[in-house]
Design a protein around this motif. Structure first.
Motif, short mmCIF file in Angstrom:
data_model
loop_
_atom_site.label_atom_id
_atom_site.label_comp_id
_atom_site.label_asym_id
_atom_site.label_seq_id
_atom_site.Cartn_x
_atom_site.Cartn_y
_atom_site.Cartn_z
N PRO A 83 0.85 -1.19 0.00
CA PRO A 83 0.00 0.00 0.00
C PRO A 83 0.89 1.24 0.00
N THR A 84 0.60 2.14 -0.92
CA THR A 84 1.49 3.26 -1.17
C THR A 84 0.69 4.54 -1.35
N LEU A 85 1.29 5.68 -1.04
CA LEU A 85 0.64 6.97 -1.21
C LEU A 85 1.49 7.84 -2.12
N TYR A 86 0.82 8.51 -3.06
CA TYR A 86 1.46 9.41 -4.01
C TYR A 86 0.75 10.75 -3.97
N ALA A 87 1.47 11.83 -4.26
CA ALA A 87 0.88 13.16 -4.44
C ALA A 87 0.88 13.46 -5.93
N THR A 88 -0.15 14.14 -6.40
CA THR A 88 -0.19 14.52 -7.81
C THR A 88 0.25 15.97 -7.96
N ASP A 89 0.52 16.35 -9.20
CA ASP A 89 0.89 17.74 -9.47
C ASP A 89 -0.24 18.51 -10.16
N ARG A 90 -1.48 18.06 -9.94
CA ARG A 90 -2.60 18.78 -10.54
C ARG A 90 -2.57 20.24 -10.11
N THR A 91 -2.96 21.11 -11.01
CA THR A 91 -2.97 22.54 -10.68
C THR A 91 -4.36 23.04 -10.31
N ASP A 92 -5.40 22.29 -10.65
CA ASP A 92 -6.76 22.74 -10.35
C ASP A 92 -7.20 22.39 -8.93
N ARG A 93 -6.56 21.38 -8.31
CA ARG A 93 -6.84 21.02 -6.93
C ARG A 93 -5.77 20.05 -6.45
N LYS A 94 -5.62 19.96 -5.16
CA LYS A 94 -4.62 19.07 -4.57
C LYS A 94 -5.22 17.68 -4.43
N THR A 95 -4.56 16.67 -5.02
CA THR A 95 -5.07 15.30 -4.94
C THR A 95 -3.94 14.33 -4.64
N TYR A 96 -4.35 13.15 -4.18
CA TYR A 96 -3.42 12.08 -3.86
C TYR A 96 -3.93 10.80 -4.51
N ILE A 97 -3.03 9.89 -4.76
CA ILE A 97 -3.37 8.57 -5.28
C ILE A 97 -2.89 7.56 -4.25
N ALA A 98 -3.80 6.69 -3.86
CA ALA A 98 -3.48 5.65 -2.88
C ALA A 98 -3.55 4.30 -3.56
N GLN A 99 -2.54 3.50 -3.35
CA GLN A 99 -2.53 2.11 -3.80
C GLN A 99 -2.82 1.26 -2.57
N GLY A 100 -3.80 0.38 -2.68
CA GLY A 100 -4.17 -0.43 -1.54
C GLY A 100 -4.88 -1.69 -1.97
N TRP A 101 -5.55 -2.32 -1.04
CA TRP A 101 -6.25 -3.57 -1.31
C TRP A 101 -7.69 -3.26 -1.70
N HIS A 102 -8.19 -3.89 -2.76
CA HIS A 102 -9.58 -3.74 -3.16
C HIS A 102 -10.48 -4.24 -2.03
N VAL A 103 -11.49 -3.47 -1.70
CA VAL A 103 -12.46 -3.89 -0.70
C VAL A 103 -13.50 -4.74 -1.41
N THR A 104 -13.63 -5.98 -0.96
CA THR A 104 -14.59 -6.90 -1.57
C THR A 104 -15.56 -7.47 -0.54
N ASP A 105 -15.39 -7.15 0.73
CA ASP A 105 -16.25 -7.67 1.78
C ASP A 105 -17.67 -7.18 1.56
N PRO A 106 -18.63 -8.08 1.34
CA PRO A 106 -20.00 -7.67 1.05
C PRO A 106 -20.62 -6.80 2.15
N GLN A 107 -20.32 -7.09 3.39
CA GLN A 107 -20.88 -6.30 4.49
C GLN A 107 -20.36 -4.87 4.44
N VAL A 108 -19.07 -4.71 4.21
CA VAL A 108 -18.48 -3.36 4.12
C VAL A 108 -19.09 -2.61 2.95
N LEU A 109 -19.18 -3.26 1.80
CA LEU A 109 -19.73 -2.61 0.62
C LEU A 109 -21.19 -2.21 0.84
#
Length: 75
Positions: free
Chosen positions: A18-44
């Motif tokens: 799981p990793t965190l990245y910052a983007t260089d967008r100029t219209d707004r500050k955003t981040y990209i997160a790499q992680g595990w897909h949530v597939t648990d039916p109860q959570v969804l």
């Protein structure tokens, strides 16, 4: 758009990081997160409908420290 690596979960195995990245967008500050897909039916079910083109991922709390560190560096 380009991304800047902020950090990865130190407890993850190689290639399973799981990793965190910052983007260089100029219209707004955003981040990209790499992680595990949530597939648990109860959570969804609790979260509810997810818009097309969006996804839900899970990341360890330790990864969020890289967000905080980035905010402090930007000041």
């Amino acid at each position: 758009m380009h991304v800047r690596f902020l950090g990865k979960d130190p407890d993850s195995a190689e290639g399973d990081s799981p990793t965190l990245y910052a983007t260089d967008r100029t219209d707004r500050k955003t981040y990209i997160a790499q992680g595990w897909h949530v597939t648990d039916p109860q959570v969804l079910a609790e979260i509810g409908p997810i818009a097309e083109g969006e996804g839900i991922i899970e990341i360890p709390e330790d990864v969020l420290k890289f967000y905080q560190r980035n905010q402090e560096e930007d000041r």
